[in-house]
Design a protein around this motif. Structure first.
Motif, PDB file in Angstrom:
ATOM      1  N   ILE A  50     -31.456 -10.054 -25.356  1.00  0.00           N
ATOM      2  CA  ILE A  50     -31.794 -11.057 -24.347  1.00  0.00           C
ATOM      3  C   ILE A  50     -31.504 -12.455 -24.880  1.00  0.00           C
ATOM      4  O   ILE A  50     -30.883 -13.277 -24.199  1.00  0.00           O
ATOM      5  CB  ILE A  50     -33.264 -10.916 -23.921  1.00  0.00           C
ATOM      6  CG1 ILE A  50     -33.474  -9.562 -23.221  1.00  0.00           C
ATOM      7  CG2 ILE A  50     -33.676 -12.067 -22.998  1.00  0.00           C
ATOM      8  CD1 ILE A  50     -34.925  -9.195 -22.999  1.00  0.00           C
ATOM      9  N   GLY A  51     -31.942 -12.732 -26.107  1.00  0.00           N
ATOM     10  CA  GLY A  51     -31.740 -14.063 -26.690  1.00  0.00           C
ATOM     11  C   GLY A  51     -30.276 -14.404 -26.864  1.00  0.00           C
ATOM     12  O   GLY A  51     -29.852 -15.535 -26.638  1.00  0.00           O
ATOM     13  N   GLY A  52     -29.473 -13.423 -27.268  1.00  0.00           N
ATOM     14  CA  GLY A  52     -28.037 -13.652 -27.431  1.00  0.00           C
ATOM     15  C   GLY A  52     -27.378 -14.036 -26.126  1.00  0.00           C
ATOM     16  O   GLY A  52     -26.548 -14.957 -26.069  1.00  0.00           O
ATOM     17  N   GLN A  53     -27.765 -13.356 -25.061  1.00  0.00           N
ATOM     18  CA  GLN A  53     -27.219 -13.694 -23.748  1.00  0.00           C
ATOM     19  C   GLN A  53     -27.673 -15.075 -23.309  1.00  0.00           C
ATOM     20  O   GLN A  53     -26.911 -15.838 -22.719  1.00  0.00           O
ATOM     21  CB  GLN A  53     -27.628 -12.641 -22.715  1.00  0.00           C
ATOM     22  CG  GLN A  53     -26.927 -11.326 -22.889  1.00  0.00           C
ATOM     23  CD  GLN A  53     -27.317 -10.324 -21.813  1.00  0.00           C
ATOM     24  OE1 GLN A  53     -27.948 -10.655 -20.827  1.00  0.00           O
ATOM     25  NE2 GLN A  53     -26.940  -9.080 -22.023  1.00  0.00           N
ATOM     26  N   LYS A  54     -28.931 -15.399 -23.615  1.00  0.00           N
ATOM     27  CA  LYS A  54     -29.457 -16.703 -23.217  1.00  0.00           C
ATOM     28  C   LYS A  54     -28.701 -17.831 -23.922  1.00  0.00           C
ATOM     29  O   LYS A  54     -28.327 -18.816 -23.288  1.00  0.00           O
ATOM     30  CB  LYS A  54     -30.953 -16.789 -23.525  1.00  0.00           C
ATOM     31  CG  LYS A  54     -31.594 -18.063 -23.034  1.00  0.00           C
ATOM     32  CD  LYS A  54     -33.098 -18.008 -23.164  1.00  0.00           C
ATOM     33  CE  LYS A  54     -33.745 -19.223 -22.538  1.00  0.00           C
ATOM     34  NZ  LYS A  54     -35.211 -19.103 -22.510  1.00  0.00           N
ATOM     35  N   VAL A  55     -28.476 -17.679 -25.215  1.00  0.00           N
ATOM     36  CA  VAL A  55     -27.748 -18.712 -25.962  1.00  0.00           C
ATOM     37  C   VAL A  55     -26.337 -18.872 -25.411  1.00  0.00           C
ATOM     38  O   VAL A  55     -25.867 -19.995 -25.186  1.00  0.00           O
ATOM     39  CB  VAL A  55     -27.719 -18.381 -27.472  1.00  0.00           C
ATOM     40  CG1 VAL A  55     -26.742 -19.273 -28.212  1.00  0.00           C
ATOM     41  CG2 VAL A  55     -29.104 -18.507 -28.063  1.00  0.00           C
ATOM     42  N   LYS A  56     -25.659 -17.772 -25.143  1.00  0.00           N
ATOM     43  CA  LYS A  56     -24.311 -17.835 -24.598  1.00  0.00           C
ATOM     44  C   LYS A  56     -24.299 -18.566 -23.253  1.00  0.00           C
ATOM     45  O   LYS A  56     -23.439 -19.424 -23.004  1.00  0.00           O
ATOM     46  CB  LYS A  56     -23.752 -16.423 -24.431  1.00  0.00           C
ATOM     47  CG  LYS A  56     -22.334 -16.388 -23.935  1.00  0.00           C
ATOM     48  CD  LYS A  56     -21.816 -14.965 -23.857  1.00  0.00           C
ATOM     49  CE  LYS A  56     -20.381 -14.972 -23.339  1.00  0.00           C
ATOM     50  NZ  LYS A  56     -19.845 -13.622 -23.233  1.00  0.00           N
ATOM     51  N   MET A  57     -25.272 -18.254 -22.402  1.00  0.00           N
ATOM     52  CA  MET A  57     -25.338 -18.898 -21.095  1.00  0.00           C
ATOM     53  C   MET A  57     -25.688 -20.381 -21.218  1.00  0.00           C
ATOM     54  O   MET A  57     -25.175 -21.213 -20.461  1.00  0.00           O
ATOM     55  CB  MET A  57     -26.346 -18.162 -20.212  1.00  0.00           C
ATOM     56  CG  MET A  57     -25.885 -16.743 -19.861  1.00  0.00           C
ATOM     57  SD  MET A  57     -27.187 -15.729 -19.127  1.00  0.00           S
ATOM     58  CE  MET A  57     -27.157 -16.350 -17.454  1.00  0.00           C
ATOM     59  N   MET A  58     -26.542 -20.732 -22.192  1.00  0.00           N
ATOM     60  CA  MET A  58     -26.888 -22.137 -22.399  1.00  0.00           C
ATOM     61  C   MET A  58     -25.670 -22.929 -22.861  1.00  0.00           C
ATOM     62  O   MET A  58     -25.467 -24.069 -22.437  1.00  0.00           O
ATOM     63  CB  MET A  58     -28.030 -22.252 -23.411  1.00  0.00           C
ATOM     64  CG  MET A  58     -29.367 -21.788 -22.877  1.00  0.00           C
ATOM     65  SD  MET A  58     -30.668 -21.688 -24.130  1.00  0.00           S
ATOM     66  CE  MET A  58     -30.794 -23.385 -24.661  1.00  0.00           C
ATOM     67  N   ILE A  59     -24.859 -22.335 -23.710  1.00  0.00           N
ATOM     68  CA  ILE A  59     -23.635 -22.997 -24.164  1.00  0.00           C
ATOM     69  C   ILE A  59     -22.695 -23.206 -22.987  1.00  0.00           C
ATOM     70  O   ILE A  59     -22.109 -24.285 -22.824  1.00  0.00           O
ATOM     71  CB  ILE A  59     -22.962 -22.189 -25.288  1.00  0.00           C
ATOM     72  CG1 ILE A  59     -23.811 -22.265 -26.556  1.00  0.00           C
ATOM     73  CG2 ILE A  59     -21.533 -22.686 -25.556  1.00  0.00           C
ATOM     74  CD1 ILE A  59     -23.400 -21.313 -27.657  1.00  0.00           C
ATOM     75  N   GLU A  60     -22.559 -22.193 -22.137  1.00  0.00           N
ATOM     76  CA  GLU A  60     -21.706 -22.329 -20.954  1.00  0.00           C
ATOM     77  C   GLU A  60     -22.208 -23.440 -20.041  1.00  0.00           C
ATOM     78  O   GLU A  60     -21.419 -24.229 -19.511  1.00  0.00           O
ATOM     79  CB  GLU A  60     -21.639 -21.008 -20.191  1.00  0.00           C
ATOM     80  CG  GLU A  60     -20.849 -19.939 -20.921  1.00  0.00           C
ATOM     81  CD  GLU A  60     -20.923 -18.573 -20.243  1.00  0.00           C
ATOM     82  OE1 GLU A  60     -21.597 -18.440 -19.197  1.00  0.00           O
ATOM     83  OE2 GLU A  60     -20.310 -17.637 -20.776  1.00  0.00           O
ATOM     84  N   MET A  61     -23.538 -23.520 -19.851  1.00  0.00           N
ATOM     85  CA  MET A  61     -24.116 -24.588 -19.025  1.00  0.00           C
ATOM     86  C   MET A  61     -23.786 -25.961 -19.614  1.00  0.00           C
ATOM     87  O   MET A  61     -23.393 -26.881 -18.889  1.00  0.00           O
ATOM     88  CB  MET A  61     -25.639 -24.435 -18.936  1.00  0.00           C
ATOM     89  CG  MET A  61     -26.128 -23.364 -18.005  1.00  0.00           C
ATOM     90  SD  MET A  61     -27.945 -23.150 -18.067  1.00  0.00           S
ATOM     91  CE  MET A  61     -28.553 -24.767 -17.655  1.00  0.00           C
ATOM     92  N   ALA A  62     -23.957 -26.099 -20.926  1.00  0.00           N
ATOM     93  CA  ALA A  62     -23.700 -27.379 -21.582  1.00  0.00           C
ATOM     94  C   ALA A  62     -22.229 -27.769 -21.476  1.00  0.00           C
ATOM     95  O   ALA A  62     -21.903 -28.936 -21.218  1.00  0.00           O
ATOM     96  CB  ALA A  62     -24.124 -27.317 -23.046  1.00  0.00           C
ATOM     97  N   GLU A  63     -21.331 -26.798 -21.652  1.00  0.00           N
ATOM     98  CA  GLU A  63     -19.900 -27.085 -21.543  1.00  0.00           C
ATOM     99  C   GLU A  63     -19.545 -27.533 -20.136  1.00  0.00           C
ATOM    100  O   GLU A  63     -18.760 -28.475 -19.954  1.00  0.00           O
ATOM    101  CB  GLU A  63     -19.082 -25.855 -21.936  1.00  0.00           C
ATOM    102  CG  GLU A  63     -19.105 -25.568 -23.425  1.00  0.00           C
ATOM    103  CD  GLU A  63     -18.434 -24.261 -23.803  1.00  0.00           C
ATOM    104  OE1 GLU A  63     -18.248 -23.377 -22.931  1.00  0.00           O
ATOM    105  OE2 GLU A  63     -18.090 -24.109 -24.994  1.00  0.00           O
TER     106      GLU A  63
END
Length: 82
Positions: A50-63
């Motif tokens: 879950i955390g790995g997916q969250k970090v990936k999605m947060m990076i996508e949001m920031a980009e």
């Protein structure tokens, strides 16, 4: 991965998989209540997924936000030159 743009942390959290679904996929017996019989490794596998997916999605949001800000700044700079 989730389709559509995610703009807020609430949307991001709602888009993440449910911990019970992840546990079931991994074959880990996660109950609704007390789970003291689970090992640290088992709990880490659930949270890590879950955390790995969250970090990936947060990076996508920031980009996406940086790209939007950059485009807005370029448009503003172009307007000031005219």
């Amino acid at each position: 991965m989730v389709k559509g743009k995610i703009d807020t942390m609430q949307e991001l959290n709602a888009a993440l998989p449910n911990k019970h679904e992840v546990a079931e996929e991994l074959g880990i017996p996660l109950d609704q209540g007390h789970n003291s019989e689970l090992t640290t490794s088992q709990v880490g596998k659930i949270g890590g997924r879950i955390g790995g997916q969250k970090v990936k999605m947060m990076i996508e949001m920031a980009e996406e936000q940086m790209a939007e800000n950059s485009a807005a700044e370029a448009a503003e700079a172009s307007n000031h030159k005219q």
